[in-house]
Enzyme design. Structure first.
Site, PDB file in Angstrom:
ATOM      1  N   ASN A  87       0.811  -1.230   0.000  1.00 22.04           N
ATOM      2  CA  ASN A  87       0.000   0.000   0.000  1.00 22.04           C
ATOM      3  C   ASN A  87       0.840   1.273   0.000  1.00 22.04           C
ATOM      4  O   ASN A  87       0.387   2.309  -0.479  1.00 22.04           O
ATOM      5  CB  ASN A  87      -1.045  -0.009   1.124  1.00 22.04           C
ATOM      6  N   LYS A 143      12.659  -7.047   1.390  1.00 21.18           N
ATOM      7  CA  LYS A 143      11.739  -7.790   0.527  1.00 21.18           C
ATOM      8  C   LYS A 143      10.456  -6.969   0.368  1.00 21.18           C
ATOM      9  O   LYS A 143       9.675  -6.842   1.291  1.00 21.18           O
ATOM     10  CB  LYS A 143      11.391  -9.149   1.141  1.00 21.18           C
ATOM     11  N   GLU A 176       4.607  -3.701  12.533  1.00 24.14           N
ATOM     12  CA  GLU A 176       3.559  -2.689  12.338  1.00 24.14           C
ATOM     13  C   GLU A 176       2.434  -3.395  11.597  1.00 24.14           C
ATOM     14  O   GLU A 176       2.554  -3.686  10.412  1.00 24.14           O
ATOM     15  CB  GLU A 176       4.152  -1.510  11.555  1.00 24.14           C
ATOM     16  N   CYS A 188      -3.224   1.314   6.636  1.00 24.83           N
ATOM     17  CA  CYS A 188      -3.489   0.679   7.931  1.00 24.83           C
ATOM     18  C   CYS A 188      -3.975   1.697   8.960  1.00 24.83           C
ATOM     19  O   CYS A 188      -4.490   1.308  10.003  1.00 24.83           O
ATOM     20  CB  CYS A 188      -2.280  -0.088   8.422  1.00 24.83           C
ATOM     21  N   GLU A 192     -10.910  -4.620   9.639  1.00 23.36           N
ATOM     22  CA  GLU A 192     -10.485  -3.653   8.631  1.00 23.36           C
ATOM     23  C   GLU A 192     -11.155  -3.969   7.283  1.00 23.36           C
ATOM     24  O   GLU A 192     -11.043  -5.095   6.794  1.00 23.36           O
ATOM     25  CB  GLU A 192      -8.968  -3.852   8.473  1.00 23.36           C
TER      26      GLU A 192
HETATM   27  P1  ADP Z   1      -1.215  -7.457   3.058  1.00 31.16           P
HETATM   28  O1  ADP Z   1      -2.555  -7.943   3.470  1.00 31.16           O
HETATM   29  O2  ADP Z   1      -0.975  -6.002   3.255  1.00 31.16           O
HETATM   30  O3  ADP Z   1      -0.754  -7.969   1.734  1.00 31.16           O
HETATM   31  P2  ADP Z   1       0.633  -9.312   4.207  1.00 31.16           P
HETATM   32  O4  ADP Z   1       0.954  -9.453   5.648  1.00 31.16           O
HETATM   33  O5  ADP Z   1       0.038 -10.492   3.517  1.00 31.16           O
HETATM   34  O6  ADP Z   1      -0.281  -8.034   4.150  1.00 31.16           O
HETATM   35  O7  ADP Z   1       1.898  -8.887   3.373  1.00 31.16           O
HETATM   36  C1  ADP Z   1       2.847  -7.951   3.826  1.00 31.16           C
HETATM   37  C2  ADP Z   1       4.228  -8.425   3.446  1.00 31.16           C
HETATM   38  O8  ADP Z   1       4.437  -9.692   4.070  1.00 31.16           O
HETATM   39  C3  ADP Z   1       4.419  -8.666   1.950  1.00 31.16           C
HETATM   40  O9  ADP Z   1       5.749  -8.309   1.598  1.00 31.16           O
HETATM   41  C4  ADP Z   1       4.240 -10.167   1.824  1.00 31.16           C
HETATM   42  O10 ADP Z   1       4.931 -10.707   0.726  1.00 31.16           O
HETATM   43  C5  ADP Z   1       4.858 -10.651   3.107  1.00 31.16           C
HETATM   44  N1  ADP Z   1       4.401 -11.976   3.558  1.00 31.16           N
HETATM   45  C6  ADP Z   1       3.223 -12.591   3.331  1.00 31.16           C
HETATM   46  N2  ADP Z   1       3.199 -13.798   3.894  1.00 31.16           N
HETATM   47  C7  ADP Z   1       4.393 -13.984   4.489  1.00 31.16           C
HETATM   48  C8  ADP Z   1       5.005 -15.040   5.251  1.00 31.16           C
HETATM   49  N3  ADP Z   1       4.363 -16.171   5.522  1.00 31.16           N
HETATM   50  N4  ADP Z   1       6.251 -14.845   5.705  1.00 31.16           N
HETATM   51  C9  ADP Z   1       6.912 -13.696   5.465  1.00 31.16           C
HETATM   52  N5  ADP Z   1       6.405 -12.677   4.757  1.00 31.16           N
HETATM   53  C10 ADP Z   1       5.166 -12.809   4.284  1.00 31.16           C
END
Ligand code: ADP
Length: 490
Positions: free
Chosen positions: A162, A185, A260, A294, A394
Site C-alpha cells: 500500500n 523484501k 507494524e 493501515c 479492517e
Molecule cells: P497485506 O494484506 O498487506 O498484503 P501481508 O501481511 O500479507 O499483508 O503482506 C505484507 C508483506 O508480508 C508482503 O511483503 C508479503 O509478501 C509478506 N508476507 C506474506 N506472507 C508472508 C510469510 N508467511 N512470511 C513472510 N512474509 C510474508
C-alpha cells in the site's frame, strides 16, 4: 545475459531485477513473476522469483558490507542518505508514475508518497550524526561507566504494497543511519518501486551490499531470513496474521522484531466539533489510497446531536470524489489492489445490508470503460451496528460506516472495543475532553482534530494486535541500535 530493464507502454523505464551486492540479479532458476497494473490488468514486467539461495547471498553480501559501513564516520552515512533523498526529489515524477502503474493510487498521492518516503531518508540523515551514548556516575572512584550505542547488524525488512516506497525508506533510512546494512523484501504486487529505489541508492554511492532488494515467494525468502544467523533484526509492516507467523519464526534466533500490523481505526466526532473540519479530516483519513492504509478510518462514531449535519456534509463530499485510473488528472480514488480486496469490500457491504444498514451512497462496483473491474464507488453506510463485519475488522476499501453515540464514555468504549490499536481519530473543541479522550484511547497514534497524523519526525506504531515498535523521529533509532555497557576500571 538477462535484461535488467523494460519499458512500459506509457514510456517508463523500469528496473526489473533484484539488487544483490550492487548487481542486478535474476533468480537462479530464471523463474519470474508478473507485475500487473491493477487499473488495467496490463502486465508491466516480469520480476525474479528468487528463493533461499539468492536470499542467502543477499544476506551474506549485507554481512560482508556491515563492518565497513558501521565504521564509516556518521557524517558520511548521513551525506549518502541525503544524496539518496535528493535523487528521489529529482526523479519525483518518474517514481510517482511507476508507483501509480503498479499500485493504482492517484498520481497526486504517489507524488505525495515519494516526498514522504524521501523525508524518512532526510530525517534519518539527521539522526545518523546524533547517536549519543552516555556516561553514568559510578558508585566508586576507581570506575568509569559508559553506555555505547552500536548498530544491531544486518537487518531484513518485509513491506506491504500500500506504500511501496515509504514503507521501505521508513525502515532502511534509520537502519542505514545507525550503521546497519539491509536486505529488503518488497510486496509481490509492488517490486518496481523498490527496484527504482535501489537504482537511486546505487547512483547515490551506497557501497555494494549495504542495500539489497530481493523478490520471490514471501514464505521461502522469509524462511532464509529467519534461519540465517547473520540477520539480527526484522522490521515488518503487514497483516496481523503474518506478524504472528513472523513472531513465532523469530523465536528460533531470538530476533529483534518491529511489527507494524493491521488497524481498525475509529473516527469519533463529538457534538462540540467543527463539523466542516471533521468532514475534511474524515475524507482525508478514509479515502486516501482508496481506503487501503493501515491507519485509514474504518468506523465512524458521531454524537447524536450533530449526526445528520455531519452525515449530509460527509455524503456531499464523498459524492464529489472521482474514481478512475490514477494516471489521469483529477482522480481521487484508484482501483483496489486485487480481486481479493474487492471480494472483501463486497462481503462487508453485503453483510451490512443483511443487517439492515442504509447505504447512503455508493455500495457497488463501478464499471469503467477499458479498465479492470476493480473500482469501487465511495460508500457511506448509516446504521452500523457492533455485529457488522465493517464494525469489527479492517475493510481496506472506500467504505465509511457510521454509528451514533450519546456519551463520551460510550464513544471511548466503542473505540477501544477492538483487539487492534494502531490509529484513532477524534474531533472536539473542548480542551478538557481533548486530554481525557487522548489518554483514554488504547491506540499508538491519536489524530486529534487531524485526519493525517503521519510524518517523518513523529513516532508511528501500534499497541495490542497492531504490533509493537515505533518508526519515525528519534524514536525509531533504538530499533536499530544495541546499548553496550562498558565498565572501565581506572
Ligand atoms: P497485506 O494484506 O498487506 O498484503 P501481508 O501481511 O500479507 O499483508 O503482506 C505484507 C508483506 O508480508 C508482503 O511483503 C508479503 O509478501 C509478506 N508476507 C506474506 N506472507 C508472508 C510469510 N508467511 N512470511 C513472510 N512474509 C510474508
Amino acid at each position: 545475459m538477462t535484461t535488467t530493464t523494460t519499458t512500459t507502454t506509457t514510456g517508463e523505464d523500469l528496473h526489473t531485477q533484484c539488487f544483490i551486492n550492487g548487481e542486478w540479479t535474476g533468480a537462479d532458476s530464471g523463474a519470474t513473476n508478473a507485475v500487473i497494473n491493477p487499473a488495467t490488468d496490463e502486465e508491466l514486467a516480469q520480476v525474479p522469483d528468487c528463493g533461499r539461495a539468492e536470499t542467502k547471498r543477499a544476506i551474506e553480501a549485507a554481512a560482508t558490507a556491515f563492518p565497513k559501513w558501521r565504521d564509516r564516520p556518521a557524517e558520511e552515512r548521513a551525506a549518502l542518505l541525503r544524496r539518496f533523498a535528493e535523487l528521489m526529489h529529482r526523479d519525483l515524477d518518474r517514481l510517482a508514475r511507476i508507483m501509480t502503474l503498479e499500485q493504482g493510487k492517484p498520481l497526486k498521492e504517489s507524488k505525495g508518497e515519494i516526498k514522504y518516503a524521501a523525508s524518512f531518508l532526510e530525517w534519518a540523515a539527521g539522526e545518523a550524526v546524533r547517536i549519543y551514548g552516555e556516561t553514568i556516575p559510578a558508585s566508586t572512584t576507581n570506575k568509569r561507566l559508559l553506555a555505547l550505542k552500536q548498530p544491531v547488524g544486518v537487518c531484513a525488512t518485509i513491506t506491504p504494497w500500500n506504500f511501496p516506497s515509504a514503507m521501505i525508506t521508513r525502515k532502511i533510512g534509520p537502519a542505514l543511519a545507525a550503521g546497519c546494512t539491509v536486505v529488503s523484501k518488497p510486496a509481490e504486487a509492488t517490486p518496481l518501486s523498490a527496484f527504482a529505489l535501489a537504482a537511486l541508492a546505487r547512483e547515490a554511492g551506497f557501497p555494494d551490499g549495504t542495500i539489497n532488494i530481493i523478490t520471490g515467494d514471501a514464505k521461502t525468502i522469509s524462511e532464509e531470513i529467519f534461519d540465517n544467523p547473520f540477520i539480527r533484526k526484522v522490521s515488518f509492516t503487514g497483516s496481523t496474521e503474518v506478524g504472528r507467523i513472523l513472531m513465532r519464526q523469530g523465536a528460533q534466533n531470538l530476533l529483534r522484531l518491529s511489527l507494524e500490523l493491521g488497524g481498525h481505526a475509529p473516527f469519533i466526532i463529538f457534538d462540540d466539533a467543527d463539523v466542516d473540519a471533521a468532514v475534511e479530516g474524515a475524507i482525508a483519513s478514509k479515502f486516501r489510497n482508496a481506503g487501503q492504509t493501515c491507519i485509514c478510518a474504518n468506523r465512524f462514531y458521531v454524537q447524536e446531536r450533530i449526526a445528520e449535519s455531519f452525515m449530509k456534509k460527509f455524503e456531499a463530499a464523498i459524492r464529489k470524489l472521482r474514481v478512475g485510473n490514477g494516471l489521469e488528472d483529477g482522480i481521487d480514488i484508484g482501483p483496489l489492489i486485487n480481486d481479493d480486496a474487492m471480494e472483501k469490500v463486497e462481503r462487508h457491504i453485503a453483510d451490512a445490508k443483511d443487517k439492515s444498514a442504509a447505504i447512503r451512497c455508493g455500495g457497488e462496483r463501478m464499471m469503467l470503460d477499458c479498465l479492470a473491474n476493480r473500482f469501487y464507488t465511495p460508500t457511506l453506510i448509516a446504521g452500523m451496528t457492533p455485529d457488522m463485519l465493517c464494525a469489527t475488522e479492517e475493510t481496506f476499501g472506500p467504505v465509511a460506516p457510521i454509528a451514533l453515540f450519546k456519551t463520551e464514555d460510550e464513544a471511548v468504549h466503542l473505540a477501544n472495543d477492538s483487539p487492534f490499536g494502531l490509529a484513532a481519530y477524534f474531533y472536539t473543541r473542548d480542551a478538557s475532553r481533548a486530554w481525557r479522550v487522548s489518554e483514554a484511547l488504547e491506540y499508538g497514534i491519536v489524530g486529534l482534530n487531524d485526519g493525517g497524523p503521519s510524518t517523518a519526525q513523529a513516532p508511528f506504531g501500534g499497541v495490542k494486535h497492531s504490533g509493537f515498535g515505533r518508526e519515525g523521529g528519534h524514536f525509531v533509532m533504538h530499533e536499530y541500535l544495541e546499548t553496550k555497557y562498558v565498565s572501565w576500571g581506572v
